[in-house]
Design an enzyme around this catalytic site. Structure first.
Site, mmCIF file in Angstrom:
data_model
loop_
_atom_site.group_PDB
_atom_site.id
_atom_site.type_symbol
_atom_site.label_atom_id
_atom_site.label_comp_id
_atom_site.label_asym_id
_atom_site.label_seq_id
_atom_site.Cartn_x
_atom_site.Cartn_y
_atom_site.Cartn_z
ATOM 1 N N GLU A 46 17.747 -38.732 98.523
ATOM 2 C CA GLU A 46 16.880 -37.728 97.896
ATOM 3 C C GLU A 46 16.946 -36.404 98.635
ATOM 4 O O GLU A 46 16.823 -36.362 99.866
ATOM 5 C CB GLU A 46 15.438 -38.245 97.881
ATOM 6 C CG GLU A 46 14.735 -38.052 96.578
ATOM 7 C CD GLU A 46 15.346 -38.872 95.448
ATOM 8 O OE1 GLU A 46 16.032 -38.267 94.599
ATOM 9 O OE2 GLU A 46 15.152 -40.088 95.411
ATOM 10 N N ASP A 49 21.516 -33.692 97.774
ATOM 11 C CA ASP A 49 22.581 -33.157 96.915
ATOM 12 C C ASP A 49 22.826 -31.677 97.156
ATOM 13 O O ASP A 49 23.969 -31.241 97.323
ATOM 14 C CB ASP A 49 22.314 -33.452 95.437
ATOM 15 C CG ASP A 49 21.012 -32.902 94.904
ATOM 16 O OD1 ASP A 49 20.138 -32.526 95.716
ATOM 17 O OD2 ASP A 49 20.856 -32.861 93.661
ATOM 18 N N SER A 80 12.533 -31.295 67.737
ATOM 19 C CA SER A 80 12.378 -32.526 68.500
ATOM 20 C C SER A 80 11.548 -33.524 67.719
ATOM 21 O O SER A 80 10.661 -33.133 66.938
ATOM 22 C CB SER A 80 11.700 -32.219 69.844
ATOM 23 O OG SER A 80 11.294 -33.409 70.480
ATOM 24 N N GLY A 135 8.625 -36.013 82.963
ATOM 25 C CA GLY A 135 7.922 -35.731 84.200
ATOM 26 C C GLY A 135 7.860 -36.883 85.177
ATOM 27 O O GLY A 135 7.100 -36.842 86.144
ATOM 28 N N ALA A 136 8.660 -37.924 84.961
ATOM 29 C CA ALA A 136 8.582 -39.126 85.794
ATOM 30 C C ALA A 136 9.613 -39.140 86.911
ATOM 31 O O ALA A 136 9.709 -40.108 87.654
ATOM 32 C CB ALA A 136 8.750 -40.376 84.925
ATOM 33 N N LEU A 138 12.811 -39.162 86.348
ATOM 34 C CA LEU A 138 13.963 -39.922 85.851
ATOM 35 C C LEU A 138 14.949 -39.011 85.143
ATOM 36 O O LEU A 138 15.842 -39.482 84.444
ATOM 37 C CB LEU A 138 13.492 -41.040 84.920
ATOM 38 C CG LEU A 138 12.511 -42.032 85.527
ATOM 39 C CD1 LEU A 138 12.130 -43.107 84.522
ATOM 40 C CD2 LEU A 138 13.072 -42.666 86.792
ATOM 41 N N SER A 139 14.781 -37.712 85.326
ATOM 42 C CA SER A 139 15.734 -36.704 84.857
ATOM 43 C C SER A 139 15.815 -36.614 83.346
ATOM 44 O O SER A 139 16.892 -36.585 82.762
ATOM 45 C CB SER A 139 17.126 -36.958 85.451
ATOM 46 O OG SER A 139 17.886 -35.781 85.410
ATOM 47 N N GLU A 173 20.522 -25.133 84.621
ATOM 48 C CA GLU A 173 19.284 -25.425 85.356
ATOM 49 C C GLU A 173 18.925 -24.287 86.309
ATOM 50 O O GLU A 173 17.780 -23.835 86.360
ATOM 51 C CB GLU A 173 19.444 -26.725 86.144
ATOM 52 C CG GLU A 173 19.255 -27.986 85.343
ATOM 53 C CD GLU A 173 17.787 -28.308 85.121
ATOM 54 O OE1 GLU A 173 16.970 -28.099 86.026
ATOM 55 O OE2 GLU A 173 17.459 -28.762 84.014
ATOM 56 N N ASP A 185 21.818 -35.306 89.256
ATOM 57 C CA ASP A 185 21.290 -35.890 88.029
ATOM 58 C C ASP A 185 22.322 -35.888 86.915
ATOM 59 O O ASP A 185 22.551 -36.901 86.249
ATOM 60 C CB ASP A 185 20.038 -35.131 87.591
ATOM 61 C CG ASP A 185 18.904 -35.248 88.598
ATOM 62 O OD1 ASP A 185 19.000 -36.110 89.484
ATOM 63 O OD2 ASP A 185 17.937 -34.478 88.485
#
Length: 395
Positions: A46, A49, A80, A135-136, A138-139, A173, A185
């Site tokens: 973590e 990168d 969406s 928002g978890a 998990l990308s 990004e 990610d």
């Protein structure tokens, strides 16, 4: 309904046929295709990168899917399946950072980044569906970007390799969304493979698939979504990155990747206390990634628990990116049978993972739910994940 069945129903998402039918209903024509890209869990590594270090993520069996059709003008229409904002339209000729809001930043950022590379991206109609929890950690955002860039690579015949798409989505990004993220990610989402983690060297993008299957080892990997939302575009992430850059500058190296554990004694005498702890996390985390890869190639997943625990302690104490909910999820999982647990993702909320024997799974689930209730926290979402295939066209 059992918790395992809840896992499956929540993870199902819209089928390509459903998405195509909804697209035709909304836009009045069939899509040119449907593409998907997975979210990811970072097993370990973590905040290494962007320090040109090592990471070990894997693509998960939760995906973002986009149905896309090319237009003959410069208009992009986006919709969406979640939320109620309706169709969002924009003119690609005036597309600039700061002009998009909400989830549309991610597909529009990819379009902008490709156009900056000189790729003639046409107008598009796009419908998004995703079952990657928002928002978890998990990308979910990178899953959207990777699905979109995979679609655009096909539709424009751009001929981009995975390495090119990784860098293009990173630019989206960094420069369009405004989040100073690295390349982990999207690398996991684009390069993932079923039953494997992606061992990535973030300095040169070399990647190697490492076997990671929990089932044969009698284990399951639980994701505990704390429901504490986080954002990479806020100040916490940026300040950690700035500390790492300062540490590398003072230590006279290109990036913290160039330091080893043996260098930390010297660093402690040259850096202020906070910067030193940030540096210590990155240096020791790189070492933990390398150890984990070695163990997965030998004794297997059952041997990596202590490294997951040490990683969480380092993120909690040295990098200070955990939160009470994450710490409670990790501590409760360990106390009830998990062999290793850690927060995963950028931090300041999001999810924890718990590597758990199959016969202890329900005990861990029940204990974490009770612990959150007793603490007055929102009920967590707990589900299993398995290493899955990377981005692809599915219709």
């Amino acid at each position: 309904m059992s918790t395992r069945n809840q896992d499956n129903s929540q993870a199902a998402g819209a089928t390509p046929q459903d998405l195509g039918a909804r697209f035709e209903q909304e836009f009045g024509r069939a899509p040119d295709g449907v593409w998907q890209a997975p979210g990811r869990v970072n097993l370990i590594g973590e905040h290494t990168d962007y320090n040109e270090g090592f990471v070990l993520p894997f693509a998960i069996d939760r995906t973002a899917r986009v149905a896309v059709a090319v237009r003959q003008d410069a208009t992009m229409r986006l919709l969406s399946t979640y939320g109620d904002q309706g169709v969002v339209s924009t003119n690609l000729e005036t597309l600039q950072p700061g002009t998009a809001k909400g989830w549309t930043k991610y597909p529009l950022g990819v379009v902008w980044a490709l156009r900056q590379r000189g790729i003639d991206v046409p107008g598009l109609d796009l419908l998004l569906d995703s079952n990657v929890p928002l928002g978890a950690g998990l990308s979910s955002s990178h899953a959207i970007e990777c699905a979109v860039i995979t679609a655009l690579n096909d539709l424009t015949d751009a001929g981009l390799e995975a390495e090119d798409m990784v860098l293009a989505t990173q630019r989206a990004e960094n420069d369009f969304v405004g989040a100073p993220t690295g390349i982990m990610d999207q690398s996991a989402s684009l390069r993932g493979s079923q039953g494997h983690a992606v061992f990535l060297d973030c300095r040169d993008q070399t990647a190697r698939l490492v076997p990671f299957e929990t089932g044969p080892a009698g284990l399951v990997l639980l994701v505990i979504d704390t429901k504490v939302s986080h954002s990479h575009a806020d100040g916490g992430y940026a300040s950690r990155r700035a500390s790492c850059e300062l540490g590398a500058e003072v230590m006279g190296v290109k990036a913290l990747r160039d330091l080893e554990v043996a260098d930390l004694e010297e660093a402690s005498g040259l850096l202020d206390e906070v910067t030193f702890r940030r540096v210590r996390h990155v240096v020791t985390e790189n070492d933990r990634v390398l150890q984990t890869v070695d163990l997965l190639g030998g004794p297997g997943p059952a041997a990596i628990g202590p490294l997951l625990d040490a990683s969480h302690a380092s993120m909690r104490d040295d990098f200070e990116i955990s939160c009470p909910e994450l710490d409670l999820a990790v501590d409760t999982s360990r106390a009830n049978g998990a062999i290793g647990a850690r927060m995963t993702g950028g931090g300041f909320g999001g999810a924890a993972i718990a590597l758990t024997p199959l016969d202890a799974e329900q005990k861990v689930r029940d204990a974490v739910v009770k612990a959150f209730a007793d603490a007055g926290f929102a009920a967590p979402d707990i589900f299993t994940v398995s290493p899955a295939a990377g981005a692809m066209r599915i219709a």
